[in-house]
Design a protein around this motif. Structure first.
Motif, mmCIF file in Angstrom:
data_model
loop_
_atom_site.group_PDB
_atom_site.id
_atom_site.type_symbol
_atom_site.label_atom_id
_atom_site.label_comp_id
_atom_site.label_asym_id
_atom_site.label_seq_id
_atom_site.Cartn_x
_atom_site.Cartn_y
_atom_site.Cartn_z
ATOM 1 N N PRO A 71 0.913 -1.193 0.070
ATOM 2 C CA PRO A 71 0.109 -0.041 0.143
ATOM 3 C C PRO A 71 0.899 1.211 -0.178
ATOM 4 C CG PRO A 71 0.140 -1.168 2.167
ATOM 5 C CD PRO A 71 0.822 -2.028 1.211
ATOM 6 N N ARG A 72 0.305 2.195 -0.544
ATOM 7 C CA ARG A 72 1.178 3.552 -0.804
ATOM 8 C C ARG A 72 1.078 4.237 0.865
ATOM 9 N NH1 ARG A 72 -1.554 7.057 -5.052
ATOM 10 N NH2 ARG A 72 -3.341 5.458 -4.513
ATOM 11 N N PRO A 73 2.116 5.194 1.070
ATOM 12 C CA PRO A 73 1.700 5.809 2.476
ATOM 13 C C PRO A 73 0.377 6.546 2.473
ATOM 14 C CG PRO A 73 3.893 6.199 1.521
ATOM 15 C CD PRO A 73 3.200 5.607 0.640
ATOM 16 N N SER A 74 -0.305 6.651 3.649
ATOM 17 C CA SER A 74 -1.682 7.223 3.417
ATOM 18 C C SER A 74 -1.688 8.703 2.976
ATOM 19 C CB SER A 74 -2.298 7.121 5.124
ATOM 20 O OG SER A 74 -1.060 8.084 5.829
ATOM 21 N N GLU A 111 -0.419 9.545 0.377
ATOM 22 C CA GLU A 111 -0.466 9.672 -1.209
ATOM 23 C C GLU A 111 -1.874 8.925 -1.497
ATOM 24 O OE1 GLU A 111 2.962 7.484 -2.751
ATOM 25 O OE2 GLU A 111 4.350 8.643 -1.542
ATOM 26 N N ARG A 112 -2.392 8.361 -0.571
ATOM 27 C CA ARG A 112 -3.789 7.881 -1.067
ATOM 28 C C ARG A 112 -4.944 8.810 -1.119
ATOM 29 N NH1 ARG A 112 -3.739 3.563 3.573
ATOM 30 N NH2 ARG A 112 -1.594 3.120 3.362
ATOM 31 N N PRO A 113 -5.823 8.620 -1.978
ATOM 32 C CA PRO A 113 -6.928 9.495 -2.140
ATOM 33 C C PRO A 113 -7.881 9.064 -0.800
ATOM 34 C CG PRO A 113 -7.425 7.707 -3.598
ATOM 35 C CD PRO A 113 -5.836 7.547 -3.076
ATOM 36 N N VAL A 114 -8.444 10.455 -0.281
ATOM 37 C CA VAL A 114 -9.338 10.238 0.754
ATOM 38 C C VAL A 114 -10.615 9.574 0.576
ATOM 39 C CG1 VAL A 114 -10.233 11.199 2.852
ATOM 40 C CG2 VAL A 114 -7.774 11.853 1.851
ATOM 41 N N THR A 115 -10.824 9.728 -0.735
ATOM 42 C CA THR A 115 -12.389 9.459 -1.106
ATOM 43 C C THR A 115 -12.772 7.879 -1.072
ATOM 44 O OG1 THR A 115 -11.509 9.110 -3.493
ATOM 45 C CG2 THR A 115 -12.440 11.433 -3.130
ATOM 46 N N THR A 116 -13.846 7.836 -1.053
ATOM 47 C CA THR A 116 -14.214 6.291 -0.891
ATOM 48 C C THR A 116 -14.393 5.596 -2.224
ATOM 49 O OG1 THR A 116 -16.747 6.494 -1.037
ATOM 50 C CG2 THR A 116 -15.591 6.645 1.324
ATOM 51 N N THR A 117 -14.570 4.343 -2.566
ATOM 52 C CA THR A 117 -14.730 3.589 -3.739
ATOM 53 C C THR A 117 -16.078 4.175 -4.189
ATOM 54 O OG1 THR A 117 -15.599 1.720 -2.802
ATOM 55 C CG2 THR A 117 -13.174 1.776 -3.206
ATOM 56 N N THR A 172 -16.246 2.164 0.250
ATOM 57 C CA THR A 172 -15.320 1.385 1.340
ATOM 58 C C THR A 172 -14.378 2.615 1.379
ATOM 59 O OG1 THR A 172 -15.443 -0.575 0.516
ATOM 60 C CG2 THR A 172 -13.670 -0.254 1.649
ATOM 61 N N ASP A 173 -13.976 2.878 2.806
ATOM 62 C CA ASP A 173 -13.163 3.741 3.190
ATOM 63 C C ASP A 173 -11.617 3.106 3.069
ATOM 64 O OD1 ASP A 173 -11.297 5.735 4.274
ATOM 65 O OD2 ASP A 173 -12.195 5.635 6.335
ATOM 66 N N MET A 174 -10.768 3.365 1.981
ATOM 67 C CA MET A 174 -9.735 2.552 1.678
ATOM 68 C C MET A 174 -8.650 3.271 2.495
ATOM 69 S SD MET A 174 -10.991 0.987 -0.587
ATOM 70 C CE MET A 174 -9.557 0.234 -1.538
ATOM 71 N N ASN A 175 -8.817 4.290 3.275
ATOM 72 C CA ASN A 175 -7.770 4.558 4.274
ATOM 73 C C ASN A 175 -7.988 4.253 5.718
ATOM 74 O OD1 ASN A 175 -6.360 5.969 2.426
ATOM 75 N ND2 ASN A 175 -7.385 8.089 2.326
ATOM 76 N N ASP A 176 -8.752 3.347 5.917
ATOM 77 C CA ASP A 176 -9.252 3.051 7.356
ATOM 78 C C ASP A 176 -8.254 1.943 7.862
ATOM 79 O OD1 ASP A 176 -10.391 2.319 9.502
ATOM 80 O OD2 ASP A 176 -11.817 1.008 8.830
ATOM 81 N N THR A 177 -7.353 2.470 8.690
ATOM 82 C CA THR A 177 -6.556 1.727 9.633
ATOM 83 C C THR A 177 -6.635 1.752 11.035
ATOM 84 O OG1 THR A 177 -4.965 3.407 9.564
ATOM 85 C CG2 THR A 177 -4.798 2.096 7.484
ATOM 86 N N ALA A 178 -7.774 2.462 11.494
ATOM 87 C CA ALA A 178 -7.851 2.260 12.828
ATOM 88 C C ALA A 178 -8.086 1.052 13.384
ATOM 89 C CB ALA A 178 -9.090 3.361 13.213
ATOM 90 N N GLN A 179 -7.507 0.666 14.525
ATOM 91 C CA GLN A 179 -7.488 -0.707 15.164
ATOM 92 C C GLN A 179 -8.817 -0.464 15.993
ATOM 93 O OE1 GLN A 179 -5.613 -3.317 14.584
ATOM 94 N NE2 GLN A 179 -5.177 -1.884 12.956
ATOM 95 N N VAL A 180 -9.654 -1.538 15.532
ATOM 96 C CA VAL A 180 -11.144 -1.630 16.397
ATOM 97 C C VAL A 180 -10.743 -2.722 17.222
ATOM 98 C CG1 VAL A 180 -13.387 -2.467 16.448
ATOM 99 C CG2 VAL A 180 -12.423 -1.221 14.313
ATOM 100 N N ALA A 181 -10.819 -2.309 18.682
ATOM 101 C CA ALA A 181 -10.819 -3.028 19.803
ATOM 102 C C ALA A 181 -11.588 -4.456 19.525
ATOM 103 C CB ALA A 181 -10.865 -2.691 21.307
ATOM 104 N N ALA A 182 -10.994 -5.596 19.902
ATOM 105 C CA ALA A 182 -11.701 -6.912 19.887
ATOM 106 C C ALA A 182 -12.764 -7.163 20.660
ATOM 107 C CB ALA A 182 -10.690 -8.246 19.779
#
Length: 542
Positions: free
Chosen positions: A335-338, A340-346, A352-362
């Motif tokens: 993946p490109r660094p965030s 450099e990635r577009p913030v828009t969804t598909t 889909t939020d292609m920049n979503d990297t937030a860790q969701v607690a289990a």
């Protein structure tokens, strides 16, 4: 180094012919191993029932996998220096160090988690373990293709015949793929002890680099692998370098030391220089294979070698066959660094939020009935054919297939939703109940179930019923603190595993008391992974 003098092993040091009045415990004591190890190696359902005249496999000098003396020539063939009688390193070197650490940051090494270690070691020659470890063995390439040694070759060290990805030397293998199935089962059997040790050390057992290192070391030498999990993983958790290639090489070398710190690797003439060169080569091969297969996330400051080109997949006609057919293994680019990635969804079928990297607690609770189903993103081209916005069903069936469930055709579906209007779907209550009963039956059998869902207003023209917008995989069933029954599911509509996997507490269906249908509450807009899901169809397994 101890030298055993057992007459019926002189001809074949990797086996033992059972004699009258032998018991498994007597044999284990005589051979310097354990009853559990002998039972595991020989697939004995009842260790108390052995027959005189039968032959046992032993974890001895060369059981086909205790290849501590293995190196490779330029053709990838295994060769072994001349050895003395006995094992490749001394027995009695597996005592646990007793060191534990709550530190889990050491596994944040830039490699993503393997969602299901069982699926990683499933699928014969198509399993990820066969390809990754096979690259270390020299019998496979990171794209899944095979080298000349995969089909079979003679080990110059002991004149035994090797075959398959893992250089299997045991009996009963009809083909290289069958040999890989046998050793995949061995790795599966060894996994629980590894998982327990990793958690006790404060490490994440699902980390791709750590798990692959254990699988590779267990393939090379089960005894060294035992030392690795008992003694070296707790040290890794405290290593300031984290779980990196360099720290893992050190741990692998140290796994060949006895509890007094003396290197016992007869196959390498007890030379640390020779052993380290071999362990460095193997670990570097694992890194190359994992990188090429898309396991590197890039979230690390640790420098790792990555100079292997991304290979192209072979045509289907050239790939090894297996009882479990997996999708084309086309590695995805890093993946490109965030920034450099577009913030828009598909803009396609699955916003889909292609920049979503937030860790969701289990989730803090766990479903009482839980299948071993891996999570796969529909954007992961290494596991999903024609990955992208419209690949949710292909991703869902890939998850189910890796858990042992083959989804049948759409003609055999249980159609829960009968129509869709401005206020949502209309549900056939009897069909909804039939679908839940089927899901319960499949989960009890250890199989996940693919279901279609509706998550937006407006008729869908792309699916057979004109109602279904998306597909997810039901993976388990449990009861929450309020006593309500819920069904966990894997959602492929994201690249963020912590959000899409069934460990996310939001990925749960509950039974709607009015319609009897399975539903997940949420909005009707925004990203798909957070929307309201109403089950529209249930896709039975074969």
């Amino acid at each position: 180094m101890s030298v055993r003098n057992v007459s019926n092993r002189e001809r074949d040091p990797s086996s033992y012919k059972i004699r009258e009045r032998d018991t498994l415990s007597k044999i284990a004591k005589r051979e310097g191993t354990t009853v559990d190890e002998l039972a595991r190696l020989n697939n004995l359902a009842d260790p108390n029932k052995i027959r005189a005249g039968a032959t046992l496999r032993l974890p001895g000098q060369r059981d086909g996998f205790d290849a501590a003396a293995s190196t490779q020539n330029n053709q990838g063939l295994r060769r072994q220096p001349t050895q003395t009688t006995g094992d490749t390193f001394d027995a009695g070197t597996t005592a646990a160090a007793g060191i534990t650490s709550p530190n889990v940051s050491g596994t944040q090494n830039g490699y993503r988690n393997i969602q299901d270690l069982g699926a990683f070691t499933r699928g014969g020659s198509n399993s990820e373990a066969a390809i990754v470890v096979g690259t270390s063995e020299g019998n496979r390439r990171p794209d899944g293709s095979t080298t000349s040694s995969y089909g079979g070759h003679t080990d110059p060290g002991n004149a035994k015949h090797n075959r398959g990805s893992f250089s299997y030397q045991g009996g009963g293998a009809r083909s290289p793929d069958h040999a890989d199935q046998i050793w995949n089962r061995e790795l599966t059997n060894a996994t629980p002890a590894y998982e327990r040790a990793a958690r006790a050390a404060g490490l994440d057992p699902n980390n791709a680099l750590l798990a692959s290192t254990f699988f590779d070391l267990h393939t090379q030498s089960p005894r060294a692998a035992q030392n690795f999990i008992n003694r070296e993983m707790p040290k890794l958790a405290q290593d300031p370098r984290g779980v990196t290639r360099d720290s893992l090489i050190d741990a692998r070398v140290n796994a060949y030391r006895n509890d007094q710190g003396v290197l016992r690797a007869a196959g390498f003439d007890h030379s640390e220089t020779r052993l380290r060169a071999d362990q460095t080569r193997r670990e570097t091969a694992l890194v190359s294979a994992l990188d090429a297969r898309g396991y590197r996330t890039g979230n690390t400051d640790q420098a790792q070698p990555s100079n292997v080109p991304i290979p192209q997949p072979r045509p289907a006609s050239e790939r090894p066959t297996s009882d479990t057919v997996l999708p084309d293994n086309v590695p995805i680019p890093r993946p490109r660094p965030s920034s450099e990635r577009p913030v828009t969804t598909t803009g396609g079928a699955t916003p889909t939020d292609m920049n979503d990297t937030a860790q969701v607690a289990a989730a803090t609770d766990r479903a009482a009935v839980q299948t071993r189903t891996p999570w796969i993103s529909q954007y992961d081209a290494s596991q999903v054919e024609r990955a992208g916005d419209k690949a949710c069903f292909r991703a869902a069936t890939a998850m189910a297939r890796q858990a042992g469930a083959n989804v049948t055709s759409v003609d055999q579906r249980i159609q829960v939703a009968t129509s869709e209007g401005p206020n949502g779907i209309t549900v056939d209550r009897a069909a909804a109940e039939r679908g839940r009963n089927y899901i319960d039956q499949q989960l009890a059998a250890g199989k996940p179930v693919v279901v279609g869902v509706n998550h937006k207003t407006g008729r869908n023209v792309g699916n057979a019923d004109g109602i279904t917008d998306h597909f997810v995989v039901i993976t388990g069933r449990g009861t929450d603190a309020q006593g309500r029954t819920y069904y966990t599911f894997n959602d492929p509509a994201t690249r963020n595993q912590s959000r899409g996997a069934d460990t996310n507490a939001n990925n749960r269906f509950y039974v709607d008391p009015n319609s009897g249908n399975l539903t997940r509450a949420g909005p009707r807009d925004g990203y798909v992974v957070g929307r309201q899901f109403d089950v529209t169809m249930v896709r039975p397994n074969a």
